[in-house]
Write a protein that holds these residues in place. Sequence first.
Motif, PDB file in Angstrom:
ATOM      1  N   GLY A   1      28.713  40.534  43.343  1.00 39.92           N
ATOM      2  CA  GLY A   1      28.369  41.944  43.188  1.00 39.92           C
ATOM      3  C   GLY A   1      29.512  42.920  43.216  1.00 39.92           C
ATOM      4  N   ALA A   2      30.759  42.443  43.288  1.00 41.81           N
ATOM      5  CA  ALA A   2      31.909  43.351  43.375  1.00 41.81           C
ATOM      6  C   ALA A   2      32.386  43.779  41.989  1.00 41.81           C
ATOM      7  N   ARG A   3      33.035  44.952  41.935  1.00 42.03           N
ATOM      8  CA  ARG A   3      33.676  45.439  40.709  1.00 42.03           C
ATOM      9  C   ARG A   3      35.189  45.344  40.895  1.00 42.03           C
ATOM     10  N   ILE A   4      35.851  44.603  39.991  1.00 38.81           N
ATOM     11  CA  ILE A   4      37.282  44.356  40.104  1.00 38.81           C
ATOM     12  C   ILE A   4      37.925  44.529  38.735  1.00 38.81           C
ATOM     13  N   ASP A   5      39.033  45.259  38.687  1.00 35.53           N
ATOM     14  CA  ASP A   5      39.830  45.399  37.473  1.00 35.53           C
ATOM     15  C   ASP A   5      41.104  44.571  37.628  1.00 35.53           C
ATOM     16  N   ASP A   6      41.257  43.538  36.801  1.00 40.05           N
ATOM     17  CA  ASP A   6      42.481  42.734  36.817  1.00 40.05           C
ATOM     18  C   ASP A   6      43.002  42.482  35.409  1.00 40.05           C
ATOM     19  N   ASP A   7      42.468  43.234  34.421  1.00 39.83           N
ATOM     20  CA  ASP A   7      42.869  43.068  33.021  1.00 39.83           C
ATOM     21  C   ASP A   7      42.733  41.619  32.565  1.00 39.83           C
ATOM     22  N   ALA A   8      41.738  40.917  33.110  1.00 36.74           N
ATOM     23  CA  ALA A   8      41.405  39.536  32.724  1.00 36.74           C
ATOM     24  C   ALA A   8      42.530  38.546  33.003  1.00 36.74           C
ATOM     25  N   ARG A   9      43.406  38.882  33.956  1.00 34.05           N
ATOM     26  CA  ARG A   9      44.513  37.979  34.270  1.00 34.05           C
ATOM     27  C   ARG A   9      44.118  36.890  35.266  1.00 34.05           C
ATOM     28  N   GLY A  10      43.150  37.186  36.127  1.00 30.52           N
ATOM     29  CA  GLY A  10      42.860  36.266  37.220  1.00 30.52           C
ATOM     30  C   GLY A  10      43.975  36.236  38.232  1.00 30.52           C
ATOM     31  N   ALA A  11      44.731  37.322  38.302  1.00 27.23           N
ATOM     32  CA  ALA A  11      45.910  37.384  39.176  1.00 27.23           C
ATOM     33  C   ALA A  11      46.230  38.846  39.456  1.00 27.23           C
ATOM     34  N   LEU A  12      47.209  39.050  40.335  1.00 23.64           N
ATOM     35  CA  LEU A  12      47.682  40.400  40.639  1.00 23.64           C
ATOM     36  C   LEU A  12      48.450  40.974  39.458  1.00 23.64           C
ATOM     37  N   PRO A  13      48.591  42.334  39.413  1.00 22.72           N
ATOM     38  CA  PRO A  13      47.955  43.325  40.283  1.00 22.72           C
ATOM     39  C   PRO A  13      46.497  43.542  39.898  1.00 22.72           C
ATOM     40  N   LEU A  14      45.723  44.082  40.824  1.00 30.47           N
ATOM     41  CA  LEU A  14      44.305  44.315  40.574  1.00 30.47           C
ATOM     42  C   LEU A  14      43.809  45.443  41.469  1.00 30.47           C
ATOM     43  N   THR A  15      42.639  45.964  41.127  1.00 28.81           N
ATOM     44  CA  THR A  15      41.985  46.996  41.913  1.00 28.81           C
ATOM     45  C   THR A  15      40.552  46.569  42.210  1.00 28.81           C
ATOM     46  N   VAL A  16      40.186  46.632  43.487  1.00 30.69           N
ATOM     47  CA  VAL A  16      38.810  46.381  43.903  1.00 30.69           C
ATOM     48  C   VAL A  16      38.136  47.731  44.110  1.00 30.69           C
ATOM     49  N   HIS A  17      37.042  47.965  43.416  1.00 31.38           N
ATOM     50  CA  HIS A  17      36.290  49.210  43.560  1.00 31.38           C
ATOM     51  C   HIS A  17      35.231  48.993  44.644  1.00 31.38           C
ATOM     52  N   GLY A  18      35.615  49.295  45.867  1.00 28.94           N
ATOM     53  CA  GLY A  18      34.719  49.038  46.990  1.00 28.94           C
ATOM     54  C   GLY A  18      33.500  49.934  46.981  1.00 28.94           C
ATOM     55  N   GLY A  19      32.353  49.333  47.247  1.00 27.39           N
ATOM     56  CA  GLY A  19      31.119  50.104  47.276  1.00 27.39           C
ATOM     57  C   GLY A  19      30.543  50.282  48.660  1.00 27.39           C
ATOM     58  N   GLY A  20      31.295  49.877  49.682  1.00 29.40           N
ATOM     59  CA  GLY A  20      30.825  50.025  51.056  1.00 29.40           C
ATOM     60  C   GLY A  20      29.981  48.865  51.537  1.00 29.40           C
ATOM     61  N   ALA A  21      29.562  47.984  50.627  1.00 30.48           N
ATOM     62  CA  ALA A  21      28.753  46.808  50.981  1.00 30.48           C
ATOM     63  C   ALA A  21      28.831  45.842  49.805  1.00 30.48           C
ATOM     64  N   LEU A  22      28.371  44.617  50.044  1.00 36.01           N
ATOM     65  CA  LEU A  22      28.354  43.603  48.995  1.00 36.01           C
ATOM     66  C   LEU A  22      27.105  42.751  49.175  1.00 36.01           C
ATOM     67  N   ASP A  23      26.443  42.449  48.047  1.00 34.05           N
ATOM     68  CA  ASP A  23      25.200  41.669  48.130  1.00 34.05           C
ATOM     69  C   ASP A  23      25.438  40.293  48.729  1.00 34.05           C
ATOM     70  N   GLY A  24      26.433  39.571  48.231  1.00 34.44           N
ATOM     71  CA  GLY A  24      26.650  38.209  48.695  1.00 34.44           C
ATOM     72  C   GLY A  24      25.659  37.248  48.081  1.00 34.44           C
ATOM     73  N   GLY A  25      25.491  36.075  48.729  1.00 33.10           N
ATOM     74  CA  GLY A  25      24.590  35.057  48.216  1.00 33.10           C
ATOM     75  C   GLY A  25      25.341  33.824  47.769  1.00 33.10           C
ATOM     76  N   PRO A  26      24.737  33.006  46.898  1.00 32.94           N
ATOM     77  CA  PRO A  26      25.387  31.758  46.479  1.00 32.94           C
ATOM     78  C   PRO A  26      26.421  31.977  45.386  1.00 32.94           C
ATOM     79  N   VAL A  27      27.489  31.171  45.423  1.00 32.95           N
ATOM     80  CA  VAL A  27      28.517  31.243  44.392  1.00 32.95           C
ATOM     81  C   VAL A  27      29.190  29.877  44.296  1.00 32.95           C
ATOM     82  N   SER A  28      29.542  29.497  43.082  1.00 32.75           N
ATOM     83  CA  SER A  28      30.256  28.249  42.832  1.00 32.75           C
ATOM     84  C   SER A  28      31.667  28.577  42.366  1.00 32.75           C
ATOM     85  N   ILE A  29      32.652  27.883  42.928  1.00 32.00           N
ATOM     86  CA  ILE A  29      34.053  28.116  42.567  1.00 32.00           C
ATOM     87  C   ILE A  29      34.787  26.787  42.478  1.00 32.00           C
ATOM     88  N   ASP A  30      35.889  26.794  41.734  1.00 26.93           N
ATOM     89  CA  ASP A  30      36.819  25.669  41.717  1.00 26.93           C
ATOM     90  C   ASP A  30      37.996  26.050  42.602  1.00 26.93           C
TER      91      ASP A  30
END
Length: 442
Positions: free
Chosen positions: A146-175
């Motif tokens: 549920g987060a909003r992040i600008d990283d110009d599709a790099r998957g790396a720094l630099p980046l900006t997280v647009h914090g909303g004061g809370a996050l839904d959370g829940g299940p997620v799959s990652i490598d």
Amino acid sequence: MAANPTAPTALWPAPHARGAVDATVHVPGSKSVTNRALVLAALASEPGWLRRPLRSRDTLLMAGALRAMGVGIDEGVGPDGSGEAWRVLPAGLRGPATVDVGNAGTVMRFLPPVAALAAGDIRFDGDPRSYERPLHGVIDALRVLGARIDDDARGALPLTVHGGGALDGGPVSIDASSSSQFVSALLLSGPRFNQGVEVRHTGRSLPSLPHIRMTVDMLRAVGAQVDTPESGGEPNVWRVTPGALLGRDLTVEPDLSNAQPFLAAALVTGGRVLIPDWPSRTTQPGDRLREIFTEMGGSCELTEYGLEFTGSGRIHGIDVDLGDVGELTPGIAAVAALADTPSTLRGVSHLRLHETDRLAALTKEINELGGDVTETADGLRIRPRKLHGGVFHTYEDHRMATAGAIIGLAVAGVQIENVATTAKTLPDFPDLWTGMLGSDGA
């Protein structure tokens, strides 16, 4: 390949041991514990104390980043006057703020989930090398949650997280096959997500599992409910239930991985080194040094005072899978280069994505001193040869610097380029090193 070394403008003559060392070395606190404790204290519902924290570049970057997001961290002495302690005062996380991660993996990976809980924009930037280190596991997961992040599709720094004061959370799959920190990052903030978090690792083998166990143990110590594969859950799945975190009074253990060069000194010189306050039970990967260095020719005894390690005067090669303890590879490679039989270090392909490409860097630097090191698909093959002096480049990697210092004990004329990079996790290393050698050092 490793990055090109910087010009050796500051060369440190690595002390050459004239005899067996016999020393007691007080190793500073664990970086891994300190930075996890800072994150958990910042997310707690009440203030907490952090005693004997490590003061190094990585931990000061973490503290500075949390302060930038509104957390109070007061440095001083503990409530009973028993030494240095940090008082962490949780507050409403907020932006706008800019976070300097340096080249600290824990800062660049642990804090974007925290920033997603802040009210406002949090920008992350760091050293040039930090742009090359993978962050896609954390970025992609946070977007799913549920987060909003600008990283110009790099998957790396630099980046900006647009914090909303809370996050839904829940299940997620990652490598998380490139870094276990992807898992730890999500677990640490998981109790503050509205639905908690369920992290499923979907890639190949997961490196550095002890660090995930450390994260889980520390979460449970502050009141979080965590289900893990070890506690009867699904393989490669970790679940954190939403809930408040408690403020605690935590004493940081010595950094056992940073004890490595000092234990290696006993092995290389046939001497004795005592590391006070070595814990009898710990999740730190560095505890495995007792087993590895014993197999390479030493012996150790864990007493009420700490760990006493003694070298036999001979160093044996080793065939070992270091997948769970990859950070120990540079020091083990340095010792192996001085052994009487070949060594094979396996399971550490992920080290190509650390502070530098550690496999390429170790191969190049040891071979330039006359060694015979070959990169494999997932590690190093080391055949002992007589080494000679020369410049040992560090690539701004603290563990490369300590590896060079280990070789310098047995090989005259080794000069370490930029030994100051050890301040990343081990401040005052040169003084600790020469102090250990005493009058026996050249």
